[in-house]
Design a protein around this motif. Structure first.
Motif, PDB file in Angstrom:
ATOM      1  N   GLY A   1       0.779  -1.218   0.000  1.00  0.00           N
ATOM      2  CA  GLY A   1       0.000   0.000   0.000  1.00  0.00           C
ATOM      3  C   GLY A   1       0.812   1.269   0.000  1.00  0.00           C
ATOM      4  O   GLY A   1       2.036   1.272   0.149  1.00  0.00           O
ATOM      5  N   ASP A   2       0.077   2.372  -0.181  1.00  0.00           N
ATOM      6  CA  ASP A   2       0.626   3.723  -0.074  1.00  0.00           C
ATOM      7  C   ASP A   2       0.033   4.363   1.170  1.00  0.00           C
ATOM      8  O   ASP A   2      -1.182   4.293   1.399  1.00  0.00           O
ATOM      9  CB  ASP A   2       0.247   4.554  -1.299  1.00  0.00           C
ATOM     10  N   ILE A   3       0.881   4.993   1.971  1.00  0.00           N
ATOM     11  CA  ILE A   3       0.402   5.556   3.225  1.00  0.00           C
ATOM     12  C   ILE A   3       1.307   6.705   3.635  1.00  0.00           C
ATOM     13  O   ILE A   3       2.501   6.740   3.294  1.00  0.00           O
ATOM     14  CB  ILE A   3       0.343   4.467   4.319  1.00  0.00           C
TER      15      ILE A   3
ATOM     16  N   ALA B   1       4.193  -3.313   4.977  1.00  0.00           N
ATOM     17  CA  ALA B   1       4.339  -2.975   3.556  1.00  0.00           C
ATOM     18  C   ALA B   1       3.344  -1.894   3.131  1.00  0.00           C
ATOM     19  O   ALA B   1       2.751  -1.945   2.054  1.00  0.00           O
ATOM     20  CB  ALA B   1       4.179  -4.227   2.686  1.00  0.00           C
ATOM     21  N   GLY B   2       3.154  -0.905   4.008  1.00  0.00           N
ATOM     22  CA  GLY B   2       2.271   0.207   3.695  1.00  0.00           C
ATOM     23  C   GLY B   2       0.794  -0.079   3.857  1.00  0.00           C
ATOM     24  O   GLY B   2      -0.040   0.757   3.527  1.00  0.00           O
ATOM     25  N   THR B   3       0.448  -1.247   4.390  1.00  0.00           N
ATOM     26  CA  THR B   3      -0.946  -1.640   4.593  1.00  0.00           C
ATOM     27  C   THR B   3      -1.251  -1.706   6.080  1.00  0.00           C
ATOM     28  O   THR B   3      -0.515  -2.366   6.834  1.00  0.00           O
ATOM     29  CB  THR B   3      -1.221  -3.013   3.950  1.00  0.00           C
ATOM     30  N   VAL B   4      -2.308  -1.055   6.516  1.00  0.00           N
ATOM     31  CA  VAL B   4      -2.701  -1.102   7.920  1.00  0.00           C
ATOM     32  C   VAL B   4      -3.339  -2.459   8.197  1.00  0.00           C
ATOM     33  O   VAL B   4      -4.399  -2.783   7.653  1.00  0.00           O
ATOM     34  CB  VAL B   4      -3.693   0.034   8.262  1.00  0.00           C
ATOM     35  N   VAL B   5      -2.683  -3.263   9.049  1.00  0.00           N
ATOM     36  CA  VAL B   5      -3.208  -4.597   9.351  1.00  0.00           C
ATOM     37  C   VAL B   5      -3.957  -4.628  10.678  1.00  0.00           C
ATOM     38  O   VAL B   5      -4.740  -5.540  10.932  1.00  0.00           O
ATOM     39  CB  VAL B   5      -2.088  -5.657   9.344  1.00  0.00           C
ATOM     40  N   GLN B   6      -3.686  -3.658  11.545  1.00  0.00           N
ATOM     41  CA  GLN B   6      -4.500  -3.518  12.762  1.00  0.00           C
ATOM     42  C   GLN B   6      -4.581  -2.047  13.115  1.00  0.00           C
ATOM     43  O   GLN B   6      -3.634  -1.289  12.905  1.00  0.00           O
ATOM     44  CB  GLN B   6      -3.949  -4.334  13.921  1.00  0.00           C
TER      45      GLN B   6
ATOM     46  N   ARG C   1       5.332   4.181  -0.364  1.00  0.00           N
ATOM     47  CA  ARG C   1       4.711   3.938  -1.665  1.00  0.00           C
ATOM     48  C   ARG C   1       5.110   2.541  -2.145  1.00  0.00           C
ATOM     49  O   ARG C   1       6.285   2.173  -2.092  1.00  0.00           O
ATOM     50  CB  ARG C   1       5.149   4.978  -2.689  1.00  0.00           C
ATOM     51  N   GLY C   2       4.119   1.782  -2.592  1.00  0.00           N
ATOM     52  CA  GLY C   2       4.407   0.443  -3.082  1.00  0.00           C
ATOM     53  C   GLY C   2       5.052  -0.441  -2.040  1.00  0.00           C
ATOM     54  O   GLY C   2       5.832  -1.330  -2.374  1.00  0.00           O
TER      55      GLY C   2
END
Length: 552
Positions: free
Chosen positions: A2-4, A539-544, A27-28
């Motif tokens: 993800g991008d954050i 990896a830019g992704t909110v998992v929690q 990014r990415g």
């Protein structure tokens, strides 16, 4: 990936450097910018005002290999800020394995790591043989809640090459070469390193696991492969008098080849208060010789829930209590009533000094649940209270207590290890140690081994000040990534992996584990509540977020 954009936080970057104000853009899945107030550019924005932004935590001693098949999010690891785990420890991995050996491996894995066999059987697909096929299988299952690095188990390598003889004898020269070639294939496929066991681990029949049978020639062949590939190994030394000998043995074999070794088994104990410090000083001496040998330590007090249907909590009482625990349900009551078994049990109880449950300290064996209403008055009492009331040998009194509660009372060994925070702190700050030995993913009904990160930050940083925040974060991120070769992880800098955790120290909370019944068969496990982290990002992704898994 993800991008954050994480804005407004205090950056603790994992290097040990002083905290500073900075925003972080990913990014990415990769960190592309670390600095002051970059403008939002269409990505998700995470508000970190009043919070710390740090690299995601790394845990290098876990057993999530099978659990990934029934819990790909590894609950509640993300809720305690962990973004990377290393599986396949203790000489055990799920590959390589011949089809004919799958049932044996499942039984061994479930026994050593105290996992429910029915859940394992239902969830693990076993549609692989080689390590490459195993990794391909895991990588195509749709992703996990964190990054997973895998070790290949030495016992599995021996079993694959020697078959059942792996349990009985050292390898021949030709077999050594085949075992080394198999390791090389696993490393080429993507294994991060190798794990082995020199002491402690055994199967239900008390046979040492195959890695314990290997001779120095075999270890030397494996060390050559690891050195050529630039990989590391983890191991369990003997947990008694031979611990130093085992560490020295591995140092002599792997040290000259430049192979990093990391090992477990050092805990503070009340009856030997200087032992942990002495062992860590010994490890420092090994490191001073240029050997990359790192003992792992944990902040967590070991309160062990007894699993009367299996597990290793009584394994020190090898002739009586341990076999009783392993026996079928319908065999337990006759055994407990047998006068000959009771006589042997009393004798062994008095002779054996140490087992995971502190049997020589009945005041530390707590009665936490009963199966019959007339026994409710004893909940919260100890075995010592029961012995005082019933005036018998502790082994007999405990046997009667099991019979009074349908062979399934709730019993917890309290403060088995690491009970003294001062002693624990001494192990955490020792320069020779690494904070790593959680055992997460194993022993699901004995304890919840998740949450060491939170306990370190709450008790030893915020409340006691044993470690600075910067030092603690470095120990659980950048230092581990550097030692184990996890390139681009454990630090917040441009080009590194976009693995981040956002938290405020005063919002963190380490709570006792509780039973939940959420395994695929409806079976129970011990689970620790969320730790109070605002966000965990992989990896830019909110998992929690705020203690709730997002499912991403």
């Amino acid at each position: 990936m993800g991008d954050i954009l994480v804005r407004g936080g205090t950056l603790v970057d994992g290097t040990g450097a002083a905290a500073r104000t900075a925003d972080v853009r990913v990014r990415g899945g990769v960190i592309t910018e670390v600095g002051q107030a970059p403008r939002p550019d269409g990505e998700r924005v995470v508000d970190a005002v009043g919070a710390v932004v740090a690299p995601g935590f790394i845990d290098v001693h876990t057993h999530f290999d099978p659990a990934l098949y029934w819990d790909p999010m590894c609950d509640p690891m993300p809720q305690h800020g962990v973004t990377t785990v290393l599986t396949g420890n203790c000489s055990l991995s799920l590959a390589p394995v011949r089809p004919a050996d799958r049932a044996k491996l499942a039984s061994l894995f479930c026994y050593v790591e105290d996992l429910p066999e029915a859940v394992f059987a239902k969830s693990v697909p076993w549609d692989w043989e080689s390590y490459e096929d195993y990794l391909s299988n895991t990588e195509t299952r749709g992703g996990f809640g964190l990054n997973v690095a895998n070790l290949v188990g030495h016992s599995m390598l021996r079993q694959y090459v020697l078959g059942d003889q792996a349990w009985d004898r050292p390898a021949s020269e030709d077999e050594r070469a085949r075992i080394a070639a198999l390791l090389d294939q696993a490393l080429a496929a993507g294994a991060a390193g190798m794990s082995t066991s020199l002491g402690y681990d055994e199967d239900r029949d008390k046979r040492p696991v195959p890695s314990r049978i290997a001779d120095d020639a075999e270890f030397a062949a494996l060390a050559d492969v690891l050195a050529a590939r630039g990989r590391f190994m983890t191991f369990i030394p003997d947990q008694g008098r031979r611990m130093r000998d085992d560490v020295e043995r591995m140092a002599a074999l792997f040290g000259p080849r430049g192979v990093t070794q990391s090992w477990i088994g050092i805990f503070h104990t009340d009856d030997r208060p200087s032992w942990a410090r002495d062992m860590l000083d010994f490890a420092a001496g090994v490191q001073a010789r240029g050997v990359h040998s790192y003992p792992q330590v944990s902040p967590r007090t070991y309160d062990i829930n007894v699993n009367w249907a299996g597990g290793m909590s009584w394994m020190g009482l090898r002739e009586t209590w341990h076999p009783m625990v392993q026996s079928p349900a319908d065999a337990k009551e006759p055994m407990l009533r047998d006068p000959q078994w009771r006589a042997r049990a009393r004798e062994e109880w008095d002779l054996v000094k140490r087992t995971p449950i502190p049997h020589r300290h009945p005041e530390r064996i707590r009665l936490v649940s009963v199966t019959r209403p007339e026994n409710e008055k004893w909940v919260g009492s100890t075995l010592a209270d029961l012995v005082a009331a019933r005036a018998g040998h502790p082994s007999d009194v405990l046997a009667d207590w099991l019979l009074d509660n349908d062979c399934h009372p709730g019993i917890v060994g309290v403060g088995v290890l690491n009970a003294d925070p001062d002693g624990v702190a001494e192990t955490l700050v020792h320069p020779a140690s690494v904070i790593a030995n959680s055992d997460a993913g194993a022993h699901l009904t004995m304890m919840c081994a998740i949450g060491d990160t939170t306990l370190t930050l709450t008790r030893h940083v915020r409340d006691r000040g044993d470690l600075t925040l910067e030092a603690a974060v470095h120990e659980m991120t950048g230092r581990l990534a550097g030692l184990f070769g996890f390139a681009g992880r454990g630090v917040v800098r441009e080009g590194a992996a976009g693995d981040l955790v956002v938290f405020a120290l005063d919002e963190l909370d380490w709570q006792r584990d509780v039973f939940v019944s959420d395994l695929p068969t409806g079976a129970s496990r011990l689970r620790r509540p969320a730790g109070g982290y605002r966000a965990t990002i992989v990896a830019g992704t909110v998992v929690q977020e705020h203690g709730t898994l997002t499912g991403a």
